[in-house]
Design a protein around this motif. Structure first.
Motif, short mmCIF file in Angstrom:
data_model
loop_
_atom_site.label_atom_id
_atom_site.label_comp_id
_atom_site.label_asym_id
_atom_site.label_seq_id
_atom_site.Cartn_x
_atom_site.Cartn_y
_atom_site.Cartn_z
N PHE A 87 65.43 32.42 22.29
CA PHE A 87 65.13 31.11 22.78
C PHE A 87 64.06 30.68 22.06
O PHE A 87 63.21 31.24 21.26
N HIS A 88 63.77 29.18 22.19
CA HIS A 88 62.80 28.60 21.63
C HIS A 88 61.37 29.24 22.25
O HIS A 88 61.34 29.78 23.28
N PRO A 89 60.51 29.52 21.33
CA PRO A 89 58.88 30.11 21.75
C PRO A 89 58.46 29.70 22.97
O PRO A 89 57.40 30.18 23.55
N ASP A 90 58.84 28.55 23.31
CA ASP A 90 58.09 27.89 24.63
C ASP A 90 58.86 28.67 25.76
O ASP A 90 58.28 28.49 27.06
N TRP A 91 59.84 29.22 25.89
CA TRP A 91 60.68 29.75 26.73
C TRP A 91 60.14 31.18 27.21
O TRP A 91 59.78 31.84 26.36
N GLY A 92 60.15 31.46 28.65
CA GLY A 92 59.47 32.80 29.18
C GLY A 92 60.06 33.92 28.48
O GLY A 92 59.39 34.77 28.20
#
Length: 294
Positions: free
Chosen positions: A196-201
């Motif tokens: 996932f995008h780096p902002d995702w947990g």
């Protein structure tokens, strides 16, 4: 400083347009412009850079925006608290959540909340955990279900809800599936990753696991939705390290345990304002989870 001035300022800042903001607020454009000018005179600073097509915030406007949003959120909470004392829960519940959050059945939870509190308008948005934390701290969300991205602050507190280990998902024809062994980050060093995008947990957890093991990995296949991730694995284009409950979402994939994760696991939390700033609606929703910590 009047509340309506702050309401008008926030609306223009969000819409980046005076006409659209005026339509949303049901006020005349001239009245909205006069309200903003009055606020600028009081603060002795321009808040917007105006062009023929849009408006953007000045440095002073950016400084004011977060504070204005927090003030308006506190005022809304005060109104809702009075209504709650009178036995009626009204207003708005603004909730944020990551996709497929572990341990929290968001749809069922909101359905139960609506049955109990039909006069509360529910608003839901999905985003990554880092963005959700910022939204709660700024007062734009009442609470959010996310992964822990930071320590508690004066504007943000967390309540732990669930935890689970990470697992490796791969195509049944992948070489890892044939081995069927318990894997370590070192076993996966040369694999092609879907994530996932780096902002995702889940991405943050996986990055932390590999960093703790001293294993460098690259993510050539980056997605922003769970089904996109599962589809890529299903086509044997890569593997993923994800929270364990993801294995139940696509029975055709092979799930393999991951060890040597340095004690790092996926932890679901509720992000909330400080106790005194938590809205009655957020408290009621947390009560349905049985945490006793709203």
């Amino acid at each position: 400083m009047e509340l309506r001035h702050l309401q008008h300022f926030v609306a223009v800042a969000e819409d980046q347009h005076f006409t659209r903001a005026a339509e949303r607020l049901l006020v005349s454009q001239s009245g909205l412009s006069a309200s903003i000018r009055a606020l600028e005179r009081e603060l002795r600073a321009p808040l917007f850079v105006r062009t023929t097509r849009r408006v953007t915030l000045t440095e002073a406007g950016r400084a004011l925006l977060g504070e204005a949003q927090r003030i308006l959120a506190q005022v809304r909470s005060a109104h809702e608290a009075v209504a709650a004392v009178q036995g009626v829960l009204r207003g708005t519940l603004s909730l944020g959540a990551e996709q497929c959050i572990a341990g929290v059945p968001v749809a069922g939870l909101l359905a139960g909340f609506r049955r109990r509190h039909p006069d509360v308008e529910i608003r839901l948005r999905q985003a990554g955990s880092g963005e959700l934390a910022e939204e709660v701290a700024a007062g734009r969300l009442d609470l959010a279900f996310a992964y822990r991205t930071q320590a508690d602050t004066d504007q943000l507190r967390s309540v732990s809800l669930a935890g689970e280990p990470m697992t490796v998902l791969c195509h049944p024809g992948h070489r890892l599936a044939a081995g069927g062994a318990v894997l370590t980050p070192h076993d996966l060093a040369d694999e092609v990753f879907v994530d996932f995008h780096p902002d995702w947990g889940p991405r943050r957890v996986t990055d932390a696991v590999f960093a703790a093991a001293g294993v460098r990995r690259t993510v050539p296949l980056e997605v922003n939705d769970v089904h996109g991730l599962l589809d890529l694995i299903d086509e044997n284009l890569g593997i993923a390290v994800v929270p364990r409950h993801f294995r139940h979402k696509r029975s055709s994939l092979t799930s393999l345990p991951l060890k040597d994760s340095g004690g790092t696991e996926y932890e679901t939390i509720a992000l909330l304002p400080p106790a005194q700033g938590t809205s009655p609606a957020a408290r009621a929703l947390m009560g349905l989870l049985g945490t006793g910590s709203a």
